[in-house]
Design a protein around this motif. Sequence first.
Motif, PDB file in Angstrom:
ATOM      1  N   LEU A 162       0.856  -1.186   0.000  1.00 44.27           N
ATOM      2  CA  LEU A 162       0.000   0.000   0.000  1.00 44.27           C
ATOM      3  C   LEU A 162       0.892   1.237   0.000  1.00 44.27           C
ATOM      4  O   LEU A 162       1.916   1.278   0.676  1.00 44.27           O
ATOM      5  N   PHE A 163       0.476   2.255  -0.751  1.00 42.53           N
ATOM      6  CA  PHE A 163       1.253   3.473  -0.877  1.00 42.53           C
ATOM      7  C   PHE A 163       0.410   4.674  -0.476  1.00 42.53           C
ATOM      8  O   PHE A 163      -0.819   4.641  -0.529  1.00 42.53           O
ATOM      9  N   GLN A 164       1.085   5.732  -0.078  1.00 39.75           N
ATOM     10  CA  GLN A 164       0.414   6.996   0.161  1.00 39.75           C
ATOM     11  C   GLN A 164       1.168   8.075  -0.605  1.00 39.75           C
ATOM     12  O   GLN A 164       2.346   7.925  -0.906  1.00 39.75           O
ATOM     13  N   GLU A 165       0.472   9.138  -0.939  1.00 37.16           N
ATOM     14  CA  GLU A 165       1.113  10.212  -1.682  1.00 37.16           C
ATOM     15  C   GLU A 165       2.222  10.824  -0.851  1.00 37.16           C
ATOM     16  O   GLU A 165       2.072  11.094   0.341  1.00 37.16           O
ATOM     17  N   GLU A 166       3.360  10.978  -1.465  1.00 41.19           N
ATOM     18  CA  GLU A 166       4.517  11.525  -0.772  1.00 41.19           C
ATOM     19  C   GLU A 166       4.465  13.054  -0.791  1.00 41.19           C
ATOM     20  O   GLU A 166       4.535  13.665  -1.849  1.00 41.19           O
ATOM     21  N   ARG A 167       4.313  13.645   0.376  1.00 40.96           N
ATOM     22  CA  ARG A 167       4.268  15.098   0.479  1.00 40.96           C
ATOM     23  C   ARG A 167       5.346  15.535   1.464  1.00 40.96           C
ATOM     24  O   ARG A 167       5.228  15.309   2.651  1.00 40.96           O
ATOM     25  N   GLU A 168       6.360  16.156   0.942  1.00 39.39           N
ATOM     26  CA  GLU A 168       7.479  16.561   1.766  1.00 39.39           C
ATOM     27  C   GLU A 168       7.063  17.706   2.682  1.00 39.39           C
ATOM     28  O   GLU A 168       6.589  18.741   2.223  1.00 39.39           O
ATOM     29  N   GLY A 169       7.227  17.504   3.984  1.00 37.43           N
ATOM     30  CA  GLY A 169       6.889  18.549   4.934  1.00 37.43           C
ATOM     31  C   GLY A 169       7.948  19.641   4.956  1.00 37.43           C
ATOM     32  O   GLY A 169       9.130  19.395   4.689  1.00 37.43           O
ATOM     33  N   ARG A 170       7.508  20.839   5.261  1.00 36.48           N
ATOM     34  CA  ARG A 170       8.415  21.983   5.375  1.00 36.48           C
ATOM     35  C   ARG A 170       8.073  22.744   6.649  1.00 36.48           C
ATOM     36  O   ARG A 170       6.956  23.252   6.786  1.00 36.48           O
ATOM     37  N   LEU A 171       9.035  22.814   7.551  1.00 38.39           N
ATOM     38  CA  LEU A 171       8.846  23.531   8.810  1.00 38.39           C
ATOM     39  C   LEU A 171       9.630  24.835   8.766  1.00 38.39           C
ATOM     40  O   LEU A 171      10.817  24.851   8.426  1.00 38.39           O
ATOM     41  N   LEU A 172       8.959  25.931   9.111  1.00 37.87           N
ATOM     42  CA  LEU A 172       9.627  27.222   9.269  1.00 37.87           C
ATOM     43  C   LEU A 172       9.561  27.606  10.740  1.00 37.87           C
ATOM     44  O   LEU A 172       8.476  27.655  11.330  1.00 37.87           O
ATOM     45  N   ILE A 173      10.715  27.878  11.333  1.00 38.85           N
ATOM     46  CA  ILE A 173      10.799  28.285  12.736  1.00 38.85           C
ATOM     47  C   ILE A 173      10.871  29.806  12.809  1.00 38.85           C
ATOM     48  O   ILE A 173      11.750  30.422  12.199  1.00 38.85           O
ATOM     49  N   LEU A 174       9.937  30.411  13.528  1.00 37.97           N
ATOM     50  CA  LEU A 174       9.978  31.850  13.800  1.00 37.97           C
ATOM     51  C   LEU A 174      10.640  32.032  15.156  1.00 37.97           C
ATOM     52  O   LEU A 174      10.063  31.696  16.200  1.00 37.97           O
ATOM     53  N   LEU A 175      11.869  32.541  15.156  1.00 36.77           N
ATOM     54  CA  LEU A 175      12.660  32.654  16.376  1.00 36.77           C
ATOM     55  C   LEU A 175      12.704  34.095  16.858  1.00 36.77           C
ATOM     56  O   LEU A 175      13.150  34.989  16.139  1.00 36.77           O
ATOM     57  N   ASP A 176      12.271  34.309  18.089  1.00 33.38           N
ATOM     58  CA  ASP A 176      12.272  35.637  18.704  1.00 33.38           C
ATOM     59  C   ASP A 176      13.708  36.035  19.060  1.00 33.38           C
ATOM     60  O   ASP A 176      14.404  35.309  19.778  1.00 33.38           O
ATOM     61  N   THR A 177      14.162  37.188  18.544  1.00 36.02           N
ATOM     62  CA  THR A 177      15.514  37.667  18.828  1.00 36.02           C
ATOM     63  C   THR A 177      15.515  39.004  19.563  1.00 36.02           C
ATOM     64  O   THR A 177      16.538  39.694  19.604  1.00 36.02           O
ATOM     65  N   HIS A 178      14.396  39.393  20.142  1.00 41.40           N
ATOM     66  CA  HIS A 178      14.323  40.676  20.841  1.00 41.40           C
ATOM     67  C   HIS A 178      15.217  40.685  22.085  1.00 41.40           C
ATOM     68  O   HIS A 178      15.587  39.639  22.619  1.00 41.40           O
ATOM     69  N   ALA A 179      15.528  41.887  22.550  1.00 39.44           N
ATOM     70  CA  ALA A 179      16.414  42.050  23.700  1.00 39.44           C
ATOM     71  C   ALA A 179      15.879  41.353  24.947  1.00 39.44           C
ATOM     72  O   ALA A 179      16.655  40.911  25.802  1.00 39.44           O
ATOM     73  N   SER A 180      14.564  41.224  25.067  1.00 39.34           N
ATOM     74  CA  SER A 180      13.977  40.579  26.243  1.00 39.34           C
ATOM     75  C   SER A 180      14.370  39.115  26.347  1.00 39.34           C
ATOM     76  O   SER A 180      14.294  38.519  27.430  1.00 39.34           O
ATOM     77  N   ASN A 200       4.490  24.177   5.362  1.00 36.13           N
ATOM     78  CA  ASN A 200       3.182  23.714   5.807  1.00 36.13           C
ATOM     79  C   ASN A 200       3.077  23.631   7.327  1.00 36.13           C
ATOM     80  O   ASN A 200       2.031  23.275   7.853  1.00 36.13           O
ATOM     81  N   ARG A 201       4.188  23.962   8.017  1.00 38.61           N
ATOM     82  CA  ARG A 201       4.149  24.049   9.478  1.00 38.61           C
ATOM     83  C   ARG A 201       4.999  25.232   9.920  1.00 38.61           C
ATOM     84  O   ARG A 201       6.069  25.484   9.377  1.00 38.61           O
ATOM     85  N   ILE A 202       4.505  25.942  10.926  1.00 37.91           N
ATOM     86  CA  ILE A 202       5.200  27.095  11.487  1.00 37.91           C
ATOM     87  C   ILE A 202       5.349  26.873  12.990  1.00 37.91           C
ATOM     88  O   ILE A 202       4.354  26.616  13.682  1.00 37.91           O
ATOM     89  N   LEU A 203       6.566  26.961  13.488  1.00 33.04           N
ATOM     90  CA  LEU A 203       6.822  26.863  14.924  1.00 33.04           C
ATOM     91  C   LEU A 203       7.314  28.214  15.423  1.00 33.04           C
ATOM     92  O   LEU A 203       8.383  28.670  15.031  1.00 33.04           O
ATOM     93  N   ILE A 204       6.516  28.849  16.273  1.00 35.68           N
ATOM     94  CA  ILE A 204       6.886  30.147  16.853  1.00 35.68           C
ATOM     95  C   ILE A 204       7.556  29.888  18.208  1.00 35.68           C
ATOM     96  O   ILE A 204       6.979  29.242  19.083  1.00 35.68           O
ATOM     97  N   ILE A 205       8.790  30.387  18.359  1.00 36.39           N
ATOM     98  CA  ILE A 205       9.520  30.255  19.627  1.00 36.39           C
ATOM     99  C   ILE A 205       9.766  31.665  20.157  1.00 36.39           C
ATOM    100  O   ILE A 205      10.500  32.453  19.551  1.00 36.39           O
ATOM    101  N   SER A 206       9.155  32.000  21.289  1.00 39.15           N
ATOM    102  CA  SER A 206       9.173  33.381  21.767  1.00 39.15           C
ATOM    103  C   SER A 206       8.888  33.433  23.260  1.00 39.15           C
ATOM    104  O   SER A 206       8.339  32.480  23.833  1.00 39.15           O
TER     105      SER A 206
END
Length: 309
Positions: A87-105, A195-201
């Motif tokens: 059995l096969f499933q459609e291959e969909r490559e995931g893409r994660l973008l990390i939003l990294l907080d760089t503020h002085a705090s 297709n995925r966003i990870l916010i680190i803040s």
Amino acid sequence: MSALLDTSDGDGRTRVRLAELVALRGRVAKAALPRLESHAMRAGQQHSRLYGRGMDYAESRVYQPGDDVRRMDWRLTARSGRLHTKLFQEEREGRLLILLDTHASMRFGTRARFKSVQAARAAALAAWYVVRAGERVGVMELGGGQRLLRPLAGTRGALAVCGALADLDSATTEPMPESLSDAVLRAQRLARGANRILIISDGLSCDEAARGRLLDLGSKAGVRVLVVADALELALPPAGRYPLEHEGERRDVVLFGERQRREFQQVLGAGQTRLNALAQSLGIPHRTIDTASDPLDAVMALLSPGVRR
């Protein structure tokens, strides 16, 4: 952003240590990856004639009438003595973008390390985790510098993220403030294909306008939030005298009365409280870590397949 190793590596406490970010690959390698949900086609559904290319093997099961004989699993059939079909499933490559907080705090911490260092460790763990699962990963600055590393695949992608994290941390110019809403809008414009966003803040950039923009972003990608907070931001501090230093100026904050301590904690922890509340109200999966904990469990909980909250 450069992915090259910097010979003047940080101490891992107040500055990001690139060697540590790279070494976190070993922590992820020992972690058990969750079993991916199978969306394989069932008997009776129409099969594509172009299976194999762009399709990902899911599992094998006992042959059923109507199965395509070209998908026979001959090895399993030989071992078991019963006909089996792949059995096969459609291959969909995931893409994660990390939003990294760089503020002085983020350059603050009373336990183990600064929030900025802990955030970079969490981001590196996320990068190693998703590339191990076959996804691409990139990182975008949540701050005035507005730098972006588009998602890349494999070890190269994770190393590029680690290098970018170290570059962001070693920047000599203080970034101009950027609201979370502006960063989310920028992510929508620039991070096409993620297709995925990870916010680190730590949440101090969280503004009311972020609500609508997170809703818009959530309709196009899976949003996750990892809040990084210091121990003093999460709980009532013990009574005592607290020496704090900012831009070379040292002051003692005296906290003995319960009201003083409570007000201090509420002011200091306003960002994490606000971001957690926003994520909760929007149904966005979120976790909180302090500066002394191991971020791996929180990262895996947010990025594992099927997570809802």
